[in-house]
Design a protein around this motif. Structure first.
Motif, PDB file in Angstrom:
ATOM      1  N   ARG A 282       0.516   5.713   5.885  1.00 38.46           N
ATOM      2  CA  ARG A 282       0.711   4.354   6.397  1.00 38.46           C
ATOM      3  C   ARG A 282       1.149   3.408   5.283  1.00 38.46           C
ATOM      4  N   ALA A 283       0.581   3.577   4.094  1.00 36.03           N
ATOM      5  CA  ALA A 283       0.964   2.728   2.966  1.00 36.03           C
ATOM      6  C   ALA A 283       2.428   2.936   2.598  1.00 36.03           C
ATOM      7  N   SER A 285       4.799   3.794   4.632  1.00 35.24           N
ATOM      8  CA  SER A 285       5.566   3.136   5.687  1.00 35.24           C
ATOM      9  C   SER A 285       5.541   1.620   5.516  1.00 35.24           C
ATOM     10  N   ASP A 286       4.357   1.081   5.184  1.00 33.73           N
ATOM     11  CA  ASP A 286       4.219  -0.375   5.012  1.00 33.73           C
ATOM     12  C   ASP A 286       4.962  -0.896   3.798  1.00 33.73           C
ATOM     13  N   SER A 287       5.241  -0.014   2.833  1.00 29.50           N
ATOM     14  CA  SER A 287       5.895  -0.465   1.601  1.00 29.50           C
ATOM     15  C   SER A 287       7.305  -0.996   1.842  1.00 29.50           C
ATOM     16  N   SER A 289       8.007  -3.187   4.075  1.00 24.44           N
ATOM     17  CA  SER A 289       7.928  -4.577   4.509  1.00 24.44           C
ATOM     18  C   SER A 289       6.939  -5.414   3.704  1.00 24.44           C
ATOM     19  N   GLU A 290       6.011  -4.776   3.003  1.00 24.52           N
ATOM     20  CA  GLU A 290       5.023  -5.520   2.226  1.00 24.52           C
ATOM     21  C   GLU A 290       5.696  -6.234   1.064  1.00 24.52           C
ATOM     22  N   LEU A 296      -0.348  -4.217  -1.229  1.00 25.94           N
ATOM     23  CA  LEU A 296      -0.206  -2.969  -0.476  1.00 25.94           C
ATOM     24  C   LEU A 296      -1.281  -1.969  -0.902  1.00 25.94           C
ATOM     25  N   LYS A 299      -4.757  -3.003   0.430  1.00 28.57           N
ATOM     26  CA  LYS A 299      -4.944  -2.699   1.845  1.00 28.57           C
ATOM     27  C   LYS A 299      -5.243  -1.218   2.047  1.00 28.57           C
ATOM     28  N   ARG A 303      -8.841   0.411   3.506  1.00 27.46           N
ATOM     29  CA  ARG A 303      -8.907   1.350   4.631  1.00 27.46           C
ATOM     30  C   ARG A 303      -9.718   2.597   4.280  1.00 27.46           C
TER      31      ARG A 303
END
Length: 466
Positions: A282-283, A285-287, A289-290, A296, A299, A303
């Motif tokens: 998930r991290a 994937s989030d990278s 847009s973060e 990042l 977060k 989790r």
């Protein structure tokens, strides 16, 4: 017949019906509390409600116990978990194509007495043969972590995402030898690509050095004070998840500021990278847009149930030594890092200043290391012409306008005796700046600056001596 006296309160007893009602209310209350507690346990670690409650409880705790909760006494105590910086730590140095000229100075700033031995250099490009960084005769290649992130199975292959496009343009310019274009692209989009380095960089670090006890993530303009770092790590258990750094951000994601250095223990790395693969995916994937890579990382850590330990935030500085804000809550505490050393000259200067210090450096030691005037040590208020002991404006400072003289500015400071450590009067603007911190500072034409001598002297008197 005279009236009977009232029954003393100690002899009052519930009637059977009242007793039953009381017992029922108590059972309902206990059942409700149990249900709420059970629901709390079921909430994800990054649930907003859970984060808000935790943040506010920590704020109350800090108010009751004082913000310098960890103190500094442990610096003088024998280490519970002795650390050999060469054997037990890995330093992950994060750079970029546009700032790669900082790398030689970063390594040169390590004195001949430096204990660091193992390094991993990560960036948004890969160094070529013959262009690797060299330290003590050992080549240290620069690893392209952005490319590794974009190749992760959690991301579609070479998607048409804006950050992917920006990276590919940069990689193409570098590959074609278009130096001017590559530097321009790095300047405009390097900060976006930075978020793509964090997780992959830590993955590579753990793959190559899985037995290290501590992992230190630093920017190429960050300096680590090794003599303070050794006793600090020596009183922490590396087999317990530790996520440490300078706390910034709101309750939704309190994160360690990357420029001030981030420290992760062996247990924290294992928990994230080995036991929480879903969190890692998930991290990645989030990278895309973060905005900030350090947030990042926070977060992802949250989790896994590992929150930033803010007891030690005051040990990290996000500023260079002369501008590091010496506050009342950290006078006697060690300082572990400095930031914003963006030019080779600044980095080398700090290396020369601290590279030969053979003991932990406390915040107040900055005053002596930079030979700042110190009449305040005798309880005297100082006055320094063409200087500034306040530094840049920040939350907590006060600016009083239309103050006619420096003497009037001193009186303003005296009126705020519990909050004022330093003052600066600007002859051009007639502004009087009052702050609850003091900095070594530097030349500032047209300004007169000084300290609250009695308060500073009183604070230093509480420091343990070597």
């Amino acid at each position: 017949m005279p009236p009977r006296p009232p029954i003393p309160w100690r002899r009052v007893r519930f009637l059977p019906r009242q007793r039953l009602r009381y017992r029922n209310m108590r059972r309902v209350s206990l059942l409700t509390a149990g249900i709420l507690f059970f629901m709390w346990l079921l909430l994800p670690y990054d649930n907003t409600v859970r984060l808000a409650v935790r943040f506010n409880l920590k704020a109350v705790q800090a108010t009751l116990t004082g913000s310098s909760r960890s103190g500094g006494q442990w610096v003088f105590a024998p280490p519970t978990f002795p650390v050999d910086l060469g054997e037990d730590t890995l330093v992950v140095v994060k750079t970029g194509y546009g700032t790669r000229d900082r790398l030689p100075a970063w390594f040169d700033a390590l004195s001949p007495r430096s204990e660091f031995r193992d390094f991993l250099v990560i960036a948004d490009y890969a160094s070529r043969e013959g262009e690797h960084q060299v330290y003590r005769g050992k080549e240290l290649p620069v690893h392209d972590m952005v490319n590794r992130t974009l190749s992760h199975r959690a991301l579609p292959t070479r998607m048409s995402h804006p950050r992917v496009v920006k990276y590919e343009r940069l990689a193409e310019a570098i590959g074609n030898g278009e130096e001017e274009l590559a530097l321009q692209l790095s300047k405009t989009s390097g900060w976006e690509l930075d978020a793509l380095k964090f997780i992959s960089g830590l993955e590579l670090a753990y793959e190559r050095f899985p037995k290290k006890k501590w992992f230190l993530l630093v920017d190429d303009d960050t300096y680590l004070v090794q003599t303070s770092l050794t006793p600090f790590l020596g009183h922490l258990n590396p087999w317990t998840p530790h996520y440490l750094g300078n706390a910034v951000g709101d309750y939704r994601a309190r994160f360690a500021h990357g420029g001030s250095a981030i420290i992760l223990s062996q247990a924290a790395m294992r928990l994230l990278l080995v036991k929480s693969q879903g969190v890692v995916s998930r991290a990645h994937s989030d990278s895309l847009s973060e905005v900030w890579g350090d947030r990042l990382l926070a977060k992802a850590m949250i989790r896994t149930g590992t929150y930033l330990d803010e007891r030690y935030s005051h040990l990290f500085s996000g500023e260079p030594p002369r501008l590091s804000k010496i506050r009342a809550d950290r006078f006697c505490s060690p300082i572990l890092s400095f930031h914003q050393l963006a030019t080779p000259a600044k980095m080398l200067g700090v290396g020369q200043q601290f590279g030969y210090v053979n003991r932990p450096v406390l915040w107040i030691d900055l005053w002596d290391l930079y030979q700042a005037p110190s009449p305040w040590r005798y309880g005297l208020d100082s006055s320094h012409k063409d200087w500034d002991h306040v530094g840049g404006p920040e939350e907590g400072a006060t600016t009083v306008q239309n103050v006619a003289t420096a003497e009037a500015c001193i009186k303003r400071c005296e009126k705020k005796s519990r909050d004022c450590l330093a003052w600066t009067w600007d002859a051009d603007t007639l502004d009087c700046n009052i702050s609850p911190w003091m900095v070594v500072g530097g030349e500032a034409a047209g300004k007169i600056s000084g300290l609250s001598g009695r308060r500073a002297s009183r604070l230093e008197s509480k420091c343990l001596k070597y």
